[in-house]
Scaffold this motif. Sequence first.
Motif, short mmCIF file in Angstrom:
data_model
loop_
_atom_site.label_atom_id
_atom_site.label_comp_id
_atom_site.label_asym_id
_atom_site.label_seq_id
_atom_site.Cartn_x
_atom_site.Cartn_y
_atom_site.Cartn_z
N SER A 168 37.07 -25.97 -13.84
CA SER A 168 37.82 -25.68 -15.27
C SER A 168 37.24 -26.22 -16.50
O SER A 168 37.61 -26.11 -17.64
CB SER A 168 39.52 -26.35 -15.18
OG SER A 168 39.38 -27.68 -15.01
N ARG A 205 49.94 -32.35 -15.29
CA ARG A 205 49.53 -31.23 -15.68
C ARG A 205 48.24 -31.14 -16.51
O ARG A 205 47.81 -32.41 -17.07
CB ARG A 205 50.38 -30.36 -16.45
CG ARG A 205 50.57 -30.78 -17.89
CD ARG A 205 51.93 -30.10 -18.45
NE ARG A 205 52.34 -30.99 -19.62
CZ ARG A 205 52.08 -31.03 -20.60
NH1 ARG A 205 51.12 -30.07 -21.02
NH2 ARG A 205 52.41 -31.77 -21.68
N LEU A 206 47.62 -30.21 -16.58
CA LEU A 206 46.15 -30.20 -17.39
C LEU A 206 46.48 -29.79 -18.90
O LEU A 206 47.27 -29.03 -19.06
CB LEU A 206 45.10 -29.26 -16.77
CG LEU A 206 44.53 -29.79 -15.38
CD1 LEU A 206 43.61 -28.99 -14.80
CD2 LEU A 206 43.81 -31.32 -15.57
N TYR A 261 44.31 -18.42 -14.05
CA TYR A 261 44.93 -19.64 -14.12
C TYR A 261 46.48 -19.06 -14.97
O TYR A 261 47.05 -20.03 -15.44
CB TYR A 261 44.23 -20.58 -15.38
CG TYR A 261 43.72 -19.74 -16.50
CD1 TYR A 261 44.58 -19.41 -17.59
CD2 TYR A 261 42.56 -18.99 -16.57
CE1 TYR A 261 44.36 -18.79 -18.71
CE2 TYR A 261 42.05 -18.56 -17.50
CZ TYR A 261 43.03 -18.38 -18.87
OH TYR A 261 42.62 -17.50 -19.85
N TYR A 268 49.29 -18.95 -13.19
CA TYR A 268 49.97 -19.86 -12.62
C TYR A 268 50.06 -21.41 -13.28
O TYR A 268 51.12 -21.80 -13.61
CB TYR A 268 49.91 -19.97 -11.06
CG TYR A 268 50.25 -18.79 -10.31
CD1 TYR A 268 51.72 -18.96 -9.96
CD2 TYR A 268 49.56 -18.03 -10.06
CE1 TYR A 268 52.04 -17.67 -9.46
CE2 TYR A 268 49.89 -16.84 -9.46
CZ TYR A 268 51.39 -16.90 -9.10
OH TYR A 268 51.89 -15.57 -8.72
N LEU A 269 48.91 -21.86 -13.50
CA LEU A 269 48.70 -22.97 -14.14
C LEU A 269 49.41 -23.14 -15.46
O LEU A 269 50.01 -23.93 -16.22
CB LEU A 269 47.19 -23.36 -14.27
CG LEU A 269 46.66 -24.82 -14.96
CD1 LEU A 269 47.56 -25.71 -14.09
CD2 LEU A 269 45.33 -24.77 -15.06
N GLU A 300 53.22 -23.00 -15.19
CA GLU A 300 53.39 -24.18 -14.94
C GLU A 300 53.56 -24.97 -16.05
O GLU A 300 54.52 -25.93 -16.25
CB GLU A 300 52.46 -24.85 -13.88
CG GLU A 300 52.73 -26.32 -13.58
CD GLU A 300 53.13 -26.49 -12.15
OE1 GLU A 300 53.03 -25.71 -11.44
OE2 GLU A 300 53.61 -27.64 -12.06
N THR A 301 52.48 -25.07 -17.16
CA THR A 301 52.41 -25.87 -18.01
C THR A 301 53.44 -25.55 -19.15
O THR A 301 54.14 -26.43 -19.63
CB THR A 301 51.27 -25.88 -18.95
OG1 THR A 301 50.27 -25.82 -17.94
CG2 THR A 301 50.92 -26.83 -19.94
N SER A 318 56.82 -26.86 -17.91
CA SER A 318 57.04 -28.22 -17.88
C SER A 318 57.51 -28.62 -19.13
O SER A 318 58.12 -29.64 -19.29
CB SER A 318 55.65 -28.60 -17.59
OG SER A 318 55.00 -28.39 -16.08
#
Lengths: 227, 861
Positions: free
Chosen positions: B252, B308-309, B337, B339-340, B343-344, B347
């Motif tokens: 990433s 999380r990133l 990304y 999903y990421l 998710e972020t 969150s």
Amino acid sequence: MASLFKDPSKLSAYRDRRFPGTQEEYEAALQASTTVYIGNMSFYTTEEQAYELFSRAGEIKKIIMGLDKNSKTPCGFCFVLYYSREDAEDAVKYIGGTMLDDRPIRVDFDWGFEEGRQWGRGRSGGGYGKMVQKELEAQRELVDYGGAFQPNAPPPYERGERKSGYGDSYRNDRGDYQRKRYRNDDRSAAEGSRRAPDSDQAEKNPRFREKGDSDEEDDDYDKRRRR
Amino acid sequence: MSAGWRTLLLRIGDRCPEYGGSADHKEHIETCYGVLSREYEHSREAIFELKYLEVLTEIFFLPKQFLLECAEQLPHKIPFFGVLVGLINLENEDFAKDIVDTTQAKLQDALHSENRDRIRILLRFLSGLMCSKVVVPNSIVETFETLLSSAATILDEETGNPSWQPRADFYVYCILASLPWGGPELFEQVPDEFERVLVGIQSYISIRRHFDDIAFSVFETDEGHSPNKKDFMEDLWERIQILSRSGWKVKSVPKPHLPFEAQLVAGKSHRLSPISCPPPNLSQTNSEILKGQEKHEADLKYPQRLRRLHIFPTNQAEDSRKECAFYLVSLPVSFRYEYLMAETIFSQLLLLPNPPFRPIYYTLVIIDLCKALPGAFPSVVVGAVHALFDRISNMDMECRTRLILWFSHHLSNFQFIWPWQEWSYVKDLPRWAPQRVFVQEVLEREIRLSYFEKIKQSIEDAAELEELLPPKAGPNFKFLSDESTENTDGHKLSKELVGMVRGKKNVRDIILWVEEHVIPTNGAEFALDVVSQTLLDIGSKSFTHLITVLERYGQIISKLCPNEEMQLLLMDEVGAYWKNSTQMTAIAIDRMMGYRLISNLAIVKWVFSPANVEQFHVSDRPWEILRNAVSKTYNRISDLRKEIQSLKKGLQVAKEVSAKATKELEEAKSVLEIVEGQPAPAERPGRLRRLQAYADKAKKEEVTTEESLEAKGALLARALEESKELLKLLFKRFVDVLTERLPAVSADGEIPNLRAGYQNVNFAAQDLETATMEIDNENGADKNSEPNGQNTKNDYNVGELEQWCLCTLGYLKSFSRQYATEIWSQIAMLDEEVFVGDIHPLIRKAAFSGLCRFTNEGSQL
């Protein structure tokens, strides 16, 4: 990132000609205002719907529905007054352009509501669009702001008296705007005429305002802009 | 031309027309650098054309500022900006050195002003500069070591203050978070020093205290207490160790400097001046309570990070949100990304105690992403909603509320289209099952945003769910005129009152009428019934009608409700009139509190009255009213504080103006001349009069401001006193209703497990009757009529009483968390008056975990 892409002209895109001051004063009023103007609403959208949406940006002080001068029914715009500036800013930033009652609404800062500004000035019922969901809409009723008890009519007693006896109130400082005396000429005509959904509205039927229509004709902002 | 380099800087790494649609990052950097240096050359020539100053500013100031701003605000592009600075460094060392120095100064400033995001991003930028040979690797190591040693100091009982561990954690987190960006280079170039840093982090991790974050976890586990779970720092450290073992390969993180390595090594690397961290916040106290307050303050200032990133700049995504959506969908990385991203976003939306932005912001972000990625994102959102829905029974109550509000708003932007059939099974669940309540509340909110028929139509494919719809909203007027009932006293009096209102009778006259004609024959309660029902009916057309009635005739109600008992009755009247509209009930009560017709204490008592307590686990209605009352109380306090702040400033100004005017007046008066041997005022009388008037006016202004400051101060004192009473009553009521219903702690001290499930169902039903709650018979019947239990997979097996307890404990926790700062300031009073004696451990746990408070035994619940 905002600062890298900011459009500096945004605040003053609309100039209300009725504002009694200079351009600078107008901009200062916009900068400090806790009032937002909401446009492109459906005529059927109620204050309670607006309340549900706009209270998500903060506690609401008042809502003033824009009304058709003749029918005393909503005509597609309203003002929402907040208690705090941040809440008004959030409403403009986060609610503008989203959907209310299936219409993309416009949300702008307003320099502050004054009596008289609730009356729409355009050709009411402007759009004659497609009739999507007509049957559903037909079940809805326009709120009639005329009738025997009118929120816009003056109180039947003096102002000072009204204030007494309440003391300090919770975020409800009445008198942030004072109603001027206003009496509509055709009260008796409007009285008790809760409109039946299908009567006498053939020519200016607000039901014809459908998703995606623009009501550029209706709200006084756009009127102003063209002058 | 100058617009050119700006756009190129902004768009670097994006597949976009500015770079001819190319995705080759090396090409991007070359193009951008080419334009930047041409610009530079061009203006060097211009220097001889007497535009010296402007050009200097343009060349040395603007690009530097702009580059730094880009690095801070588009942090995912930091590696690109690093390479650009590296290339410039080859030609112009001063420019690069200046960038390094400014960044150091900004970092120093951010550390002292505790600007967390800045600290993190600037460290990343320095790592990026190091990769492109602009900064000496050892400088980065030194910076890390300074942060590490500050962190270790904070944890030390003697030299620091362990209550501030969140700050220490944050420093170490910043180091860890910058390793994916600079780790490989450090490992290659200064392996020994780098190893020393990693050993330092390891030892920090071993001395820090595990953070049990149950107060801030979105999902409650069965026990709530899970000592084996890794906290955020432990988890991140483990991930970083895995990364180090795998040779620091992170896909990433783009590595645009690699193709330029041969050029970049020729550059001069600059040293970073050492940074310093602010000294630790030393503890002022040994008292447990004050330590708890300190820890709470630290938790708020340095909140735990989510797992999380932080790869995209939602923090900066404000009014240029369209741009942000564009960036979100075009990050310069090579994997999918969505999903990421989802998710972020989720969150953040569910982050406790507060999301970074107002929840309504996330509706917008998600709408924009759905539009920007119509093929991919909507399905990811559907997946996220389903995943959250599956775990809704363990979800924190505050998070559940946010999810309901977001989801209803989201659907209202997409024509209310949702595959409801997939959830139609919830109507067979007991009416307290969290999934069922969730669906019911989403439908309720959808109707508020739209209208009944529309939402009914939207669930056409899942008609079973119609029974979860609220009743069609509309007033329920007790004294409605129709022929059969018209002759009761109530109807007659109500009609009379309507007549008086229509006839614009004076409020005083109406009060007189109530006092002389209604109360003597029918009693005060009857009078309240007639008056409140009738006034509510007159104000029923809209929100504005309601507040107009309350403004004009509220005094009549106020006269009838001088005490809490009558105010409770008034709320019953509101509830009866608006029984079909939760929204209007809540609004009417809220406005009545606004006009002080009802006190916040009365609202708490009403919400905790038996009829409402029975609703706690099956409806959001009482909770909405309670939330409104508490937040209105604290909004009022924060308004007053702001007003006082500005009045104080105003007073300062008024004082200065007044002093100046007085001085001017005195001076004018003191100028004398000798007239006929006697001293006489030399100033013209006109000017003196004018100065006198100014001075008087200024003095008056000062006095008025002082008076209003005093008045506001008194109001604030009163509001604070009221809020203290409110907290006391609120917690008392929570403790009372919970103590009545919670299953007892067993003889050997085992705390009941409310989620234990099925085997308790029968027990629950029995307990329930004693606790005056009844299972919904209708629902039971429905359930039996279902053909051979095909929905067993979806059965909800927590009993009604247990669910009631879970729900009420959840709200208790949520209130303590949301108002933690206010509660901490009253904690001594609450300890003395509420949390005394034999409080059920589950009550204590819920209230204290919301406060992140340690119990007396020293372990955090």
